[in-house]
Structure formats: C-alpha cells, structure tokens
Motif scaffolding. Structure first.
Motif, short mmCIF file in Angstrom:
data_model
loop_
_atom_site.label_atom_id
_atom_site.label_comp_id
_atom_site.label_asym_id
_atom_site.label_seq_id
_atom_site.Cartn_x
_atom_site.Cartn_y
_atom_site.Cartn_z
N UNK A 21 32.56 -4.08 14.55
CA UNK A 21 31.40 -3.50 13.88
C UNK A 21 31.37 -3.91 12.43
N UNK A 22 31.99 -5.04 12.11
CA UNK A 22 32.07 -5.48 10.72
C UNK A 22 33.49 -5.37 10.23
N UNK A 23 33.69 -5.72 8.95
CA UNK A 23 35.03 -5.74 8.37
C UNK A 23 35.67 -4.38 8.42
N UNK A 24 36.87 -4.29 9.01
CA UNK A 24 37.63 -3.06 9.02
C UNK A 24 37.00 -1.95 9.84
N UNK A 432 43.63 -8.37 5.81
CA UNK A 432 44.90 -8.35 5.10
C UNK A 432 44.69 -8.56 3.60
N UNK A 433 45.31 -7.70 2.78
CA UNK A 433 45.31 -7.84 1.33
C UNK A 433 46.75 -7.74 0.82
N UNK A 434 47.16 -8.71 0.03
CA UNK A 434 48.48 -8.68 -0.59
C UNK A 434 48.27 -8.64 -2.10
N UNK A 468 51.13 -4.41 0.32
CA UNK A 468 50.49 -5.12 1.42
C UNK A 468 49.66 -4.12 2.23
N UNK A 469 48.40 -4.48 2.49
CA UNK A 469 47.48 -3.60 3.21
C UNK A 469 46.82 -4.37 4.34
N UNK A 470 46.80 -3.76 5.51
CA UNK A 470 46.09 -4.35 6.64
C UNK A 470 45.09 -3.33 7.17
N UNK A 471 43.81 -3.67 7.10
CA UNK A 471 42.74 -2.79 7.56
C UNK A 471 42.15 -3.34 8.85
N UNK A 472 41.88 -2.44 9.79
CA UNK A 472 41.34 -2.88 11.07
C UNK A 472 40.36 -1.84 11.63
#
Length: 472
Positions: A21-24, A432-434, A468-472
C-alpha cells in the motif's frame, strides 16, 4: 506481553492477504475484501564511543519493535492502534556504571534495568473529510507543545480533539488532553538534555516512585509529581491560515488547569526563488501561571529553585532564514532564539518548537538565553545525506543538576553543541535507514565546583552513535 504476542499472531494470520500500500505499509485484503492497513518498524540503536567522564552517556544498546493497524474507512471513520516493544540488546548495556567514569544511556529504555517492556501506545478513533476532522483515544498529538523528537518509543496522550476547515486554508481546532505516558526519551529530556531543570519537555523524573514509563498518568502528576492532585487536563485551541501565497500562520493556546497558560504563534514562509526556495520563519511563545501555578511542585533542589514559588513569566522570540536547493539537494539555515522573563519555561508535556533545539540541547527554554545556530545538509548521492549543525547558547539564569557533583548547579559559561549526521537510505532495500551521528557538546554547568565536596563537573561530551531502522 500476552497482548503484544496476540497482536503479532493476528498479523501473521493475515499475512496471506498482504499487498503493498506504499512505502512502509501493507493492505490487508482477502477475497476482494479490505481489512485495513498494517505497518511495522524495527529499530536498533547503539553507542559506539563516548567520553569516560561520568556525564556523557557511554553505554547503551537498545531495540524497539512497532506494529500498527489502521482499519478500513467507514463514512470517514477509522480505528487505529499501535504497540511498541523495547529492551536491551543481548544484555550488552552496562546498568551498573562506575561513578565518575561511565553513564548509562537511560533514555533508550522504558525502565532502569533495560528489561523488555511493551506498551499499547495508540488506541483511537479518527474521523476526517474535506471540512471536519476528529481524534478520540490514545496516541500522539501533533501540536507544537506536544510533539517531541523520540528515539524508540514515543510519548503518548489520552485526548479528544476536533477541528474544522470551513474555507480553503483555514483550520480551527479544539481539544482536551487528560493523560500522558512517558516514552523512552523522556528520561533524556529530564536528565541529560533537561539537566533536571524542568524545561526540556519533562518536569518530573519519569522513573521516580509513583510514576513510570509506558504508563498513563493524570497531567497533574506528570507536571507536579506523583503526590499531586488530579487536574482536568490541558485544553488546546488553535487557528491557522495557509491562504496567503507560500505562507502559513498558526496561533495556539494551551490552558493547563491551576498550572499555566501558554500562547504560541508562528509564521512559516517558503518562497520560490529561481529553482530554490527561500525558507523564512518567526515564532513567539509566552507562558503565565494559572491558579497556584507550579507552587507545591515535587522534586529536587533544582526544580524547586526554578519553579517552587509557583510563578511563571516567560517569553521566547525566534527567527529563522534559509535556502532550500533545487530538489532539496542541499539546505542551509541560520536560527536565533531569545528568552526573557522572570522564570524559565515550564515544559512538562513534551513540547519543543524552538528553532535552536539540537540533538541534545534545548537551552532556549531556560531563563534569559540568547541562542543562535547554523544548520546545513547536502545529498552526496541519491539516498545518502550529510547534515552539520552548530549551536551556541548564552549562559542562562536556571539552576540545574550534574550527576555525582551537585543537585543544584548555577551556570558557569555558555553552552554549545556540534552535530554531524550521516543518513543512508539504500534504494536496494526499501524501508531501510542507517544513520550515524557524532555530537560534541558542552553544558552550561561544565566546570561547576561543589563548594562542600570540591568535586568539579566535567559536563562535556564527544559522542558517536549508530541507528538502524527497517520499516515495513
């Protein structure tokens, strides 16, 4: 914990019907039926290096996991919920630091031991259409004096709020906040950033007996201490207008029963300039006491010295100016704040609108401070951005605390902070964001000598952290 496991099991059971449904975000669909939207986030944070002076946080490795759900819309109504889980990573954080040499990064955890702890932070019903919107329940409240930077688990509020957009560009709202829950960073806002002054978004030590984090308390206890009487809460009224070319004006009033009244005004203008934008802003914050004000506030000698007489008399002025490059390739800004009045700003409910706030400094909310800052960012390659900022805060007239030196220090010099941040969002791994940042900071209480013990404060930091962040 059982509640969080049930949420996770329910999400796994619906995974067969997941669709992007789009990013994250993921749509939950089954046999053509819409069952809402699911989001998740996993974040890990670690301190890589710091000064061994007992003041700079030197040990901390923490994680948080978040799962949120938004129901399908029904005549403009949506049900929303979110749960967080936080704890130490593999027991690697030192929660028994050596006095004068080490300091635990307590603001990364929901309790003093780092043990795993969860909270259902958001349970609310929202409504929205072209002209009306409303919020009822628990969650985050997006206003200048209730929105704060958070790292792992946010502050949450119990509130009822409604607004109207009668004509294009005009927004009017009214709300009532009755409870607040301290998130992870509240301990930093109280201790390391706030230095027990009560000015950085938290006015009571969240971990003291009778309070706690990831629990909802009446605003009377949140502001004045665990033995304070309940109050009806914080009434928030606002009006904003964005009908002028490239400009938005906002006026907010915050009335806290028997404690304070705060007025906040700002104007924000982003004016096209060739292929760039000229970014201009001005702000004003005023606070007065109501009823007994802060009289009878609980806590140590610094909070008593700053607010124990019940009086509140604070002004903050601010200006910002900057340029935003083509396609936001680069940005450059200069900021200024000046506070005056007979007291500091009693900042109990998480607010932080000041232009000169940095990663670990919010000195503009202290009494009689002249602050200025520079901030610039540059996109090195797509997905990789570097940011640098420097802030200088004039010596205030606010009493603070220095761990293991004194519970009540007077300012000795100007404070300053240098922030260097590198953020990477690889296109190859969506969500993913670092981020890594380095902070060099000097407190205005650095060098204070306790007249009884002779101990001298080394209130300086040289701090490097990785997130470090991972959104889903």
């Amino acid at each position: 914990m059982t509640m969080l496991r049930q949420i996770g099991i329910a999400a796994m059971g619906l995974s067969v019907g997941l669709g992007s449904a789009g990013a994250g975000a993921y749509e939950l669909k089954f046999q053509g039926n819409d069952y809402g939207e699911l989001k998740g986030r996993i974040r890990a944070m670690s301190i890589l290096t710091a000064k061994d002076n007992g003041w700079d946080p030197s040990s901390g490795n923490a994680y948080s996991a978040m799962l949120s759900y938004k129901s399908p819309s029904w005549n403009g109504f949506n049900f929303n919920t979110a749960a967080y889980l936080n704890g130490d990573i593999f027991g690697s954080t030192d929660f028994d630091p050596k006095v004068g040499e080490e300091r635990t990064a307590r603001g990364m955890f929901l309790n003093d031991t780092g043990a795993q702890k969860g909270q259902l932070t958001n349970v609310n019903l929202t409504f929205g259409n072209k002209h009306l919107y409303a919020f009822g329940g628990r969650g985050q409240i997006d206003t200048p004096l209730t929105t704060n930077t958070y790292n792992l688990v946010p502050n949450s509020y119990t509130a009822l709020r409604a607004g109207a957009k009668p004509i294009e560009g005009l927004d009017i709202s009214l709300g009532q906040i009755t409870q607040m829950s301290f998130g992870t960073r509240a301990m930093t806002d109280w201790g390391f950033i706030g230095e027990a002054t009560g000015t950085a978004g938290v006015a009571q030590a969240p971990n003291q007996s009778g309070l706690g984090q990831a629990e909802f308390f009446n605003l009377g206890q949140i502001a004045l201490g665990p033995r304070a009487e309940n109050i009806s809460g914080l009434t928030v009224a606002s009006i904003s207008y964005a009908g002028l070319p490239h400009t938005k004006l906002s006026l907010w009033n915050y009335y806290t029963q028997d404690i304070s009244n705060s007025v906040y005004f700002d104007v924000d203008a982003k004016i096209p300039l060739s292929k760039m934008k000229l970014d201009l802003g001005a702000q004003y914050l005023r606070q007065d006491d109501v009823g007994d004000g802060t009289k009878g506030i609980q806590g140590g000698p610094s909070i008593q010295a700053n607010f124990g007489d019940g009086n509140l008399d604070y002004n903050l002025f601010g200006l910002k100016a900057g340029l935003i490059g083509p396609k936001k390739k680069w940005t450059a800004h200069v900021m200024w704040n000046q506070s005056d009045g007979d007291t500091a700003f009693f900042n109990a409910f998480g607010g932080d609108p000041a232009y000169t706030s940095s990663i670990f400094s919010r000195n503009a909310y202290r009494q009689d401070v002249n602050a200025w800052g520079l901030r610039a960012s540059y996109e090195i390659i797509p997905g990789l951005r570097f940011m640098a900022a420097y802030f200088d805060y004039g010596k205030s007239e606010t009493i603070g605390a220095v761990p293991n030196v004194t519970p009540a220090a007077v300012p000795t010099s100007n404070a300053d902070e240098l922030d260097l941040v590198l953020t990477y969002k690889p296109k190859q791994v969506k969500g993913l964001t670092i981020r890594t940042f380095y902070v060099a900071r000097t407190s205005e209480y650095d060098g204070f000598v306790n007249p009884v013990t002779g101990n001298k404060a080394d209130a300086t930091m040289s701090h490097w952290r990785l997130i470090a962040t991972y959104s889903f």
